[in-house]
Every structure is written in C-alpha cells, then in structure tokens.
Design a protein around this motif. Structure first.
Motif, PDB file in Angstrom:
ATOM      1  N   ASP A 284      14.232 -73.961  40.314  1.00 10.53           N
ATOM      2  CA  ASP A 284      13.284 -73.329  40.992  1.00 10.53           C
ATOM      3  C   ASP A 284      13.306 -73.140  42.440  1.00 10.53           C
ATOM      4  O   ASP A 284      13.037 -72.227  43.074  1.00 10.53           O
ATOM      5  N   LYS A 291      11.806 -68.519  39.633  1.00  9.87           N
ATOM      6  CA  LYS A 291      10.700 -69.536  39.511  1.00  9.87           C
ATOM      7  C   LYS A 291       9.783 -68.980  38.471  1.00  9.87           C
ATOM      8  O   LYS A 291       9.521 -67.749  38.849  1.00  9.87           O
ATOM      9  N   ARG A 292       9.221 -69.802  37.763  1.00  3.57           N
ATOM     10  CA  ARG A 292       8.363 -69.392  36.738  1.00  3.57           C
ATOM     11  C   ARG A 292       6.739 -69.572  37.244  1.00  3.57           C
ATOM     12  O   ARG A 292       6.354 -70.351  38.027  1.00  3.57           O
TER      13      ARG A 292
END
Length: 292
Positions: A284, A291-292
């Motif tokens: 990330d 990136k979640r």
C-alpha cells in the motif's frame, strides 16, 4: 515546508497501521526466538541422548515429580514440542529467506536484463517465464524436490525454481518502463556498459515492487517448504521443520493427541499471516494505486 526525510515519512505511515505494526512485532519476535532457539528452548530436539520414549506423546502441561514439564506436550519421539517448534521455526525461516533471496536475485537480474536487451532475447526469456507461471508453484516444486531428493540444498533449489519467475515478471514490467526514460538514454549515450546501466540505473528503480513481491514470496516459500516436508519430499525426518512436525503428529489426531500437529500448525499460520500483513502494508505504501 516538510523537512522530514522520506524514510521518516515511510515509517510514520507504517506506524499508523496498528495491524501492520502488530504483525511486524510478531515477525520480529519469531525471528528472535528462532535465532536464539538453542538458548531459550527447554530441550535440544537434535540431541538423541536426551530423548526417551517414556516421554513420548505427553499431554500439554504434563506434571512430573519436579513440577510442570513440556508446556506444549511432546511428540511421538519424546521431543519437547515447544523446543521442536522453536527449532522448526528456525529451519522454516532459514529455508524461506534463503529461497526468497536467491529467487529475488535471479528473477530481478533476468527481468531487468530482458527489458534492457529487448528483441529476441527479451521474447525468449519472458516466454520461458510465462510458461513457468502457467504451472502451479506447488506442483513444480513437488516434482523438482522429488527428483532432487531430500535435503536443504535440493529443497532450496526446488523453491527457487518455483518462485524466481514472479520476480522476473515484476522486474521486467518495471524495467521496461524505466528503459524508455531520459536518464537511461543519457547513460547509454555516454556510453556506459550494459551491466552498469542495468545494475546502477535500472534495477534500483525497480526495487519497490520487488520488495513487496519478496515479502509475499518469503511467506510462500515457508508454506511450500512445510507442504513439501509434510508430503515427505522436503527435509528429512531428522530435521524437525514445522511441516515435518505436523506430518509426524497427523496420524495421532484421531486418537486425541491433537497437540502434536495442532501447535506446529498454529505456529506456521501465525508466521505466514504476520509476514503477509507486513507485505500488504508495504504494498500500500510503495504502490499507492493499489491501496485499498
């Protein structure tokens, strides 16, 4: 104006994720326990003179004449299971780190070299990589381990052969983009030698995605080693890796002696999950687009 260094910003962002920090702490603790296993383990599972079949399959927390012995019980050979797990973690990490490091070097050099060379050389190398990626890693590692025989050297060779393609594919994708940039063209116009351009200019800029892949592949190597040892084609029975410990106790599961397999399995799961959580956070940070 932000005067903090990139490293400080990176660490600050990492520390904001409590799950990743907890996983990193777990990984560090496991590494320390594995490194100092001979000092902290109650027993040396390699010392046959200290083993007796009278202690075989003792339950966890067995109470003897001098107090509590064998906190996690013993296995079928009479080895203290806590000691065997600590030594098993040491072996599993050694195999995972060694295989991951070798696969990293081989795959990174192949991927960046192919992107730099271009043409038929690039096509040939990447077709071989793509062909290998079409096969399950566990199947390839199993076949190679069965052919090469048991032992650390053959097993590391099998793991590297099954994993280097992931690094090669990642390195090639990053290096192909770097190859078109002005600074590489300037280095080539000086001119600099091909190895120097690849090693000093292209490869360093490909490291962030490769680091992310490395964390995932180290966990995968630990898992593969445990699987192969469980199937009997990995390490020999004299080396109590986590996979071998699970295999040794599997036949006693139905008789109620669950601890012989369950506790090494729990240790293996904790190690793999912790490494993967750290890898997720690195992914990330190093590639914000994912990136979640």
């Amino acid at each position: 104006m932000d005067t903090s260094t990139p490293l400080r910003r990176f660490l600050a962002e990492f520390l904001e994720n409590r799950v990743a920090v907890a996983a990193a702490v777990v990984v560090v603790v496991i590494l320390l326990l594995a490194m100092f296993a001979p000092l902290v383990a109650p027993q040396d599972p390699y010392d046959l003179s200290g083993l007796t079949l009278r202690d075989a399959r003792r339950p966890p927390g067995f109470v003897g004449s001098t107090g509590i012995h064998h906190l996690l019980g013993t296995d079928a050979q009479g080895r203290d299971l806590l000691s065997a797990i600590l030594y098993g973690l040491r072996i599993s990490l050694e195999m995972g780190l060694a295989a991951g490091a070798l696969a990293f070097v081989i795959g990174a050099l192949l991927g960046t070299g192919a992107a730099y060379a271009g043409g038929r050389i690039e096509s040939l190398i990447m077709r071989i990589v793509d062909l290998q990626l079409s096969f399950p890693a566990i199947l390839l590692a199993f076949v190679l381990a069965a052919l090469l025989g048991q032992g650390r050297g053959p097993l590391i060779t099998a793991l590297v052969a099954a994993q280097y393609a992931y690094f090669a594919r990642t390195a090639h994708g990053s290096a192909a983009a770097e190859r078109q940039k002005d600074y590489v063209e300037a280095a080539l116009s000086i001119p600099l030698s091909a190895p120097r351009v690849v090693l000093r200019h292209i490869l360093p800029n490909c490291l962030p995605p490769l680091i992310v892949v490395a964390t995932v592949q180290v966990a995968a190597a630990v898992s593969l080693e445990a699987t192969l040892s469980f199937l009997g084609v990995g390490l020999p029975p004299t080396e109590p890796s986590l996979g071998m410990l699970i295999a040794n106790g599997f036949q006693y599961m139905l008789s109620g002696r669950y601890w012989i397999s369950i506790y090494p399995g729990v240790a293996l799961i904790i190690l793999i999950v912790a490494i993967n959580l750290v890898g997720d956070q690195l992914r990330d940070q190093l590639n914000p687009r994912l990136k979640r």
